[in-house]
Write a protein that holds these residues in place. Structure first.
Motif, PDB file in Angstrom:
ATOM      1  N   SER A 130       4.461  -0.512   0.958  1.00  0.00           N
ATOM      2  CA  SER A 130       3.931   0.081   1.698  1.00  0.00           C
ATOM      3  C   SER A 130       3.384  -0.194   2.948  1.00  0.00           C
ATOM      4  N   GLN A 131       4.115   0.598   4.156  1.00  0.00           N
ATOM      5  CA  GLN A 131       3.364   0.403   4.851  1.00  0.00           C
ATOM      6  C   GLN A 131       1.941   0.558   5.413  1.00  0.00           C
ATOM      7  N   TRP A 132       1.169   1.324   4.733  1.00  0.00           N
ATOM      8  CA  TRP A 132      -0.099   2.115   4.834  1.00  0.00           C
ATOM      9  C   TRP A 132      -0.459   1.726   3.746  1.00  0.00           C
ATOM     10  N   GLY A 133       0.079   1.148   2.672  1.00  0.00           N
ATOM     11  CA  GLY A 133      -0.678   0.809   0.736  1.00  0.00           C
ATOM     12  C   GLY A 133      -2.165  -1.103   1.290  1.00  0.00           C
TER      13      GLY A 133
ATOM     14  N   THR B  97      -1.621  -0.877  -7.472  1.00  0.00           N
ATOM     15  CA  THR B  97      -2.550   0.289  -6.649  1.00  0.00           C
ATOM     16  C   THR B  97      -1.658   1.185  -5.736  1.00  0.00           C
ATOM     17  N   ALA B  98      -1.957   2.708  -5.664  1.00  0.00           N
ATOM     18  CA  ALA B  98      -0.939   3.047  -5.453  1.00  0.00           C
ATOM     19  C   ALA B  98      -1.776   4.882  -5.223  1.00  0.00           C
ATOM     20  N   THR B  99      -1.874   5.106  -3.931  1.00  0.00           N
ATOM     21  CA  THR B  99      -2.235   6.849  -4.163  1.00  0.00           C
ATOM     22  C   THR B  99      -1.199   7.141  -3.788  1.00  0.00           C
ATOM     23  N   THR B 100      -1.158   8.457  -4.247  1.00  0.00           N
ATOM     24  CA  THR B 100      -0.254   9.980  -4.362  1.00  0.00           C
ATOM     25  C   THR B 100       0.999   9.816  -2.732  1.00  0.00           C
ATOM     26  N   ALA B 101       0.428   8.969  -1.816  1.00  0.00           N
ATOM     27  CA  ALA B 101       1.137   9.014  -0.660  1.00  0.00           C
ATOM     28  C   ALA B 101       2.471   7.159  -0.701  1.00  0.00           C
ATOM     29  N   THR B 102       1.101   6.664  -1.369  1.00  0.00           N
ATOM     30  CA  THR B 102       2.098   4.851  -1.413  1.00  0.00           C
ATOM     31  C   THR B 102       2.878   5.063  -2.237  1.00  0.00           C
ATOM     32  N   HIS B 103       2.408   6.043  -3.193  1.00  0.00           N
ATOM     33  CA  HIS B 103       3.405   6.335  -4.462  1.00  0.00           C
ATOM     34  C   HIS B 103       4.891   6.714  -3.821  1.00  0.00           C
ATOM     35  N   ALA B 104       4.778   7.514  -3.252  1.00  0.00           N
ATOM     36  CA  ALA B 104       6.463   8.467  -3.178  1.00  0.00           C
ATOM     37  C   ALA B 104       6.850   7.005  -2.266  1.00  0.00           C
TER      38      ALA B 104
ATOM     39  N   HIS C 196     -18.275  -7.952  -3.611  1.00  0.00           N
ATOM     40  CA  HIS C 196     -18.867  -8.155  -2.095  1.00  0.00           C
ATOM     41  C   HIS C 196     -19.550  -7.739  -0.906  1.00  0.00           C
ATOM     42  N   LEU C 197     -19.735  -9.063  -0.255  1.00  0.00           N
ATOM     43  CA  LEU C 197     -20.615  -9.361   0.835  1.00  0.00           C
ATOM     44  C   LEU C 197     -20.291  -8.352   1.976  1.00  0.00           C
ATOM     45  N   ASP C 198     -19.247  -8.232   1.683  1.00  0.00           N
ATOM     46  CA  ASP C 198     -19.011  -7.404   3.278  1.00  0.00           C
ATOM     47  C   ASP C 198     -18.033  -6.134   2.778  1.00  0.00           C
ATOM     48  N   LEU C 199     -18.135  -5.306   3.575  1.00  0.00           N
ATOM     49  CA  LEU C 199     -17.240  -3.551   2.826  1.00  0.00           C
ATOM     50  C   LEU C 199     -15.492  -3.831   3.407  1.00  0.00           C
ATOM     51  N   PRO C 200     -15.117  -3.367   2.217  1.00  0.00           N
ATOM     52  CA  PRO C 200     -13.484  -3.639   2.027  1.00  0.00           C
ATOM     53  C   PRO C 200     -13.513  -2.354   3.026  1.00  0.00           C
ATOM     54  N   LYS C 201     -12.313  -2.568   3.687  1.00  0.00           N
ATOM     55  CA  LYS C 201     -11.187  -1.661   4.857  1.00  0.00           C
ATOM     56  C   LYS C 201     -10.986  -0.991   4.366  1.00  0.00           C
ATOM     57  N   SER C 202     -10.316  -0.780   2.875  1.00  0.00           N
ATOM     58  CA  SER C 202     -10.128   0.772   2.346  1.00  0.00           C
ATOM     59  C   SER C 202     -10.209   0.490   0.937  1.00  0.00           C
ATOM     60  N   VAL C 203      -9.792   1.705  -0.316  1.00  0.00           N
ATOM     61  CA  VAL C 203     -10.173   1.993  -1.184  1.00  0.00           C
ATOM     62  C   VAL C 203      -9.901   0.835  -2.344  1.00  0.00           C
ATOM     63  N   GLU C 204      -8.384   1.170  -1.848  1.00  0.00           N
ATOM     64  CA  GLU C 204      -6.937   0.475  -2.322  1.00  0.00           C
ATOM     65  C   GLU C 204      -7.465  -1.230  -2.590  1.00  0.00           C
ATOM     66  N   GLY C 205      -7.568  -1.413  -1.406  1.00  0.00           N
ATOM     67  CA  GLY C 205      -8.422  -2.851  -1.478  1.00  0.00           C
ATOM     68  C   GLY C 205      -9.388  -3.381  -2.299  1.00  0.00           C
ATOM     69  N   TYR C 206     -10.377  -2.441  -2.320  1.00  0.00           N
ATOM     70  CA  TYR C 206     -11.660  -2.195  -2.959  1.00  0.00           C
ATOM     71  C   TYR C 206     -10.980  -2.314  -4.433  1.00  0.00           C
ATOM     72  N   TYR C 207     -10.207  -1.312  -5.240  1.00  0.00           N
ATOM     73  CA  TYR C 207      -9.760  -1.434  -6.430  1.00  0.00           C
ATOM     74  C   TYR C 207      -9.332  -2.746  -7.209  1.00  0.00           C
TER      75      TYR C 207
END
Length: 649
Positions: free
Chosen positions: A189-192, A220-227, A348-359
Motif C-alpha cells: 500500500s502506497q498510503w499504508g 495493519t490495515a485501515t479500510t482503505a489500505t485493505h481495499a 515511544h520517546l517521539d510521536l509516531p507519524k500515523s496510527v498504523e505505525g503506532y499500532y
C-alpha cells in the motif's frame, strides 16, 4: 542461481535522518546453516488434516478465532486475504496449509530477520524449512534449490525482490508449490505504513501459477489500505477475513513529555525492571543518547539504527532475540521481523507519524498474550516537528494531505478524553466499548472550555504579526502572555502589546498544552525553518467567537509500586510460590539449552508453555505431550530434559 537481488529490510521511510539500505539485517552469529535438514526427523504427515498438524507439530489442541476457516479455505485451493493483529496466530494460517497440501509452501517475506527467525522456529518443530536471500553463498543457494526441486522442503522463504528475478521464477517452475503466502501484505500500500514497490509485482503470481492458492496477511490495515491490498494483489475475488484488531493484554498509555529520558527511566524502574522491551526514538542521535543514558542508570540497553556498522546491528539484534531482559533503543528501522514473544513493553520517546505505525510498533509487545505496556511520551515539539516535516516533504498535494490525515488521527488518539482502545479500534473500522485497561479509563482526564485561553494566544500571535510584522515560536508568545521580562521581550517592546500579562492565570506548562492542542486541532499552524506560529482559517473562527475550543486536562497519576530486581516475572504471576520457583528453574534450563544451540530461548519453549509445565508438573512424556505448545519434535528433543528438571524437585 546466476542473478543477484537485494533484500531491503524496509519498515518505513524514517523521519529526519534515519534510513539506509542494508542487506544484513537479522543475520545471526552461529545460526543454523541453511540448506541443512531439520535437527530431528521430519514427522510423517501423509494424510494428516489441519487439526492433526496443529496438534502434532505445534502442540495445540484447538484453533483460535477464524484460523480454522482460513486454513480450510487455503487447503481447499481458495485464495484468502487475512487481517489479523500481531500475536493473533497469522503464521499458522499459511504454515499448516503448506504442511497439509502437497508441495512446498512459498512465503514472500520482506525481511531477512523474519525469514531467519521463522525458519529457525520451524526447524525446531521438525518442519523442513529454508530460505533464499542475499546472505547465502552460491553453494548454499544451490543446495536449497536442489532440496526444493527434489520436494524435500515443506516451506521456502523468499523476498519480493528475489521473486522478481527470472532465475527464481524458473526455479519455482521446476518444483511443486503448495501455496503462496504474502506476509506483511500492507507493504503493497502506497498510503499504508510500509510501502514496498517490489510487492506490486506479486499480482503476477496468479497469472503464472493459476492453480496455486494465495494467502496475503497483515496486522495493519485501515479500510482503505485493505481495499488497496486486494486491488494491487488482484485478490478482490479472494475470501476476506478481518479479525478483531484488539490486543487486550496491552495497556495503552500516553503521557505529556516533561524530560522524556527521565520519565522513561522512572517508567522502567517502576514497572518493567528486568523486562525485555523496545524504545523507539526519532533519530539516530536520540537512539544513541538514550541507550547511553539507560545503560548509565543500570538498564541493559543496546542501540539500533541504520547508521551503525552492519556487524554491530546484527550483534545487537542477535543479543536482543537470544537474551532476556535487554532493552533495544531503536529507530523504526528495527522491528518488523522480530517475533520475540516476551517483549513486555514498547515505549515511544517521539510521536509516531500515523496510527498504523503506532499500532504496528506497539503490537511487538506481548505477543505471548501476557500483560504488556505501550507507553508514549508526547509533547509540543513533537507536533511542531511533524507538521514541519509534512510541509517540507517531497510529493504532491495529495501526498501531503494523506500525511496530514495520518498525523491528525495520531494526534486525536493522543488528545482524546475517551478510551484510547476505542479510539484506536475505531480507526481500523472496529467498534468497541471502553476497555478499562488504558490510561484514560484507569485515570479519566477532564475536559475544559479553553476558548478564552485560545483567544488570548491567537490574539497575541495576530498582534505580533500586525504590530511588529514578525512571527515567533511558542516560547515568545507564552512569555508575552505571562508578562515575563526577558532580553527578547524588552528589545521587542512586547510589554506594549495589549495581551501583555493577560495569561498569568495559567502556568507555562499549561500554556504549552494549549499551544499543542491548538496545533493538534488545526487551529494553529507551523511555518518556516524556525517553527514560527501562524494563524489558520480555524483560528479566525475562534477569534470571532464562532467556535468553542474544548481541551484536555492531564490527570495526576499515581505512581505504580516498583518491582524489586528479584521480583517474579509477569509470566509467573498466576503461579504459587513453589510453582513460580519451578518456572524459574525451567527458564534457566531453557536459557542454557538455547545458548548451546545458538538460538533464541523462546524457540525452545515460550514462557506460556513453561508456565503450564510448572503448574501441571507432568511425570511422563505422555503427560508432557498434553501441555499446550509441546509438539512431537519438541517432545522428542527436550522431553527427557524437562522431566529431569521436574524430577529434581
Amino acid at each position: 542461481m546466476d542473478e543477484e537481488w537485494r533484500d531491503w529490510p524496509v519498515d518505513d521511510e524514517p523521519p529526519v535522518d534515519d534510513w539506509a539500505e542494508h542487506e544484513d539485517l537479522g543475520s545471526w552469529e552461529d545460526a543454523t546453516p541453511v540448506g541443512t535438514p531439520a535437527p530431528v526427523d521430519a514427522p510423517d504427515l501423509t494424510g494428516a488434516g489441519p487439526a492433526e498438524v496443529l496438534r502434532r507439530i505445534f502442540g495445540y489442541d484447538s484453533f483460535r478465532g477464524e484460523q480454522q476457516e482460513i486454513i480450510e479455505t487455503v487447503v481447499g485451493g481458495g485464495d484468502a486475504l487475512v487481517l489479523m493483529p500481531t500475536g493473533g496466530g497469522k503464521s499458522l494460517c499459511y504454515q499448516i496449509p503448506a504442511l497439509v497440501r502437497p508441495g512446498t509452501g512459498v512465503v514472500i517475506s520482506p525481511l531477512i530477520a523474519l525469514m531467519q527467525n521463522q525458519v529457525d522456529a520451524l526447524r525446531a518443530l521438525g518442519v523442513r524449512a529454508d530460505f533464499l536471500n542475499s546472505t547465502l553463498t552460491l553453494d548454499q543457494r544451490r543446495l536449497v534449490e536442489q532440496e526444493f526441486v527434489a520436494g524435500r522442503l515443506d516451506m521456502l522463504y523468499l523476498a519480493p525482490e528475489a521473486l522478481g528475478t527470472a532465475s527464481v521464477q524458473q526455479l519455482l517452475d521446476r518444483g511443486k508449490i503448495s501455496l503462496f503466502a504474502i506476509d506483511e501484505a500492507h507493504c503493497v500500500s502506497q498510503w499504508g505504513h510500509d510501502f514496498r514497490p517490489d510487492y506490486l509485482q506479486l499480482s503476477m503470481l496468479h497469472e503464472r501459477w493459476p492453480d496455486v492458492p494465495r494467502i496475503a496477511l497483515t496486522a495493519t490495515a485501515t479500510t482503505a489500505t485493505h481495499a488497496e491490498i486486494a486491488t494491487r494483489l488482484k485478490l478482490d475475488d479472494a475470501k476476506h477475513f478481518v479479525a478483531s484488531f484488539d490486543r487486550p493484554n496491552i495497556q495503552y498509555r500516553i503521557v505529556p513529555k516533561d524530560g522524556a529520558q527521565t520519565q522513561l527511566l522512572a517508567f522502567l524502574q517502576a514497572e518493567h525492571a528486568g523486562d525485555s522491551g523496545i524504545v523507539y526514538c526519532l533519530s539516530r542521535a536520540s537512539v544513541e543518547k538514550t541507550a547511553e543514558f539507560l545503560s548509565g542508570k543500570g538498564v541493559s540497553a543496546l542501540p539500533y539504527h541504520a547508521g551503525l556498522p552492519a556487524d554491530v546491528r546484527a550483534r545487537n539484534q542477535s543479543r536482543f532475540l537470544r537474551e532476556e531482559g535487554l532493552v533495544m533503543v531503536a529507530t523504526i528501522a528495527f522491528g518488523m521481523g522480530i517475533d520475540k514473544p516476551d517483549v513486555r513493553f514498547v515505549a515511544h520517546l517521539d510521536l509516531p507519524k500515523s496510527v498504523e505505525g503506532y499500532y504496528q510498533e506497539t503490537g511487538r509487545a506481548g505477543r505471548d498474550g501476557l500483560p504488556s505496556t505501550a507507553w508514549l511520551a508526547y509533547g509540543l515539539q513533537d507536533v511542531v516537528q511533524q507538521r514541519r516535516m509534512i510541509e517540507q516533504s517531497e510529493g504532491d498535494l495529495a501526498h501531503k494531505r494523506s500525511l496530514s490525515a495520518h498525523l491528525d488521527a495520531m494526534l486525536a488518539l493522543c488528545e482524546t478524553v475517551e478510551c484510547r482502545r476505542v479510539q484506536l479500534l475505531n480507526y481500523f473500522g472496529e467498534e468497541a466499548k471502553p476497555c478499562g485497561n488504558c490510561d484514560t479509563c484507569l485515570t479519566p482526564p477532564e475536559q475544559w472550555d479553553g476558548t478564552v485561553p485560545a483567544q488570548k494566544l491567537l490574539s497575541t500571535i495576530m498582534r505580533l504579526q500586525r504590530e511588529r510584522n514578525r512571527k515567533y515560536g511558542a516560547g515568545r508568545s507564552i512569555d508575552i502572555l505571562l508578562g515575563r521580562e526577558t532580553d527578547e521581550t524588552r528589545r521587542g517592546r512586547h510589554h506594549e502589546l495589549s495581551t501583555w500579562g493577560i495569561g498569568a492565570d495559567l502556568s507555562e506548562a499549561q500554556w504549552r498544552s494549549v499551544v499543542r492542542q491548538l496545533l493538534a486541532q488545526g487551529l494553529l499552524a507551523v511555518e518556516g525553518d524556525y517553527n514560527v506560529l501562524a494563524l489558520t482559517d480555524g483560528s479566525r473562527e475562534v477569534l470571532n467567537r464562532r467556535r468553542t475550543v474544548m481541551m484536555r486536562t492531564e490527570p495526576k497519576r499515581k505512581a505504580k509500586p516498583a518491582r524489586s530486581s528479584g521480583a517474579t516475572p509477569k509470566a509467573a504471576v498466576d503461579l504459587g510460590p513453589a510453582d513460580a520457583a519451578l518456572f524459574e528453574k525451567l527458564r534457566a534450563w531453557r536459557g542454557a539449552e538455547a545458548k548451546e544451540q545458538g538460538m533464541p530461548a523462546y524457540i525452545v519453549f515460550n514462557d506460556a508453555t513453561l508456565r503450564a509445565i510448572a503448574a501441571r508438573k507432568p511425570t511422563s512424556l505422555t503427560e508432557l505431550a498434553t501441555v499446550s505448545g509441546v509438539g512431537e519434535a519438541k517432545l522428542a528433543r527436550y522431553g527427557e530434559a524437562v522431566l529431569a528438571v521436574l524430577g529434581a524437585e
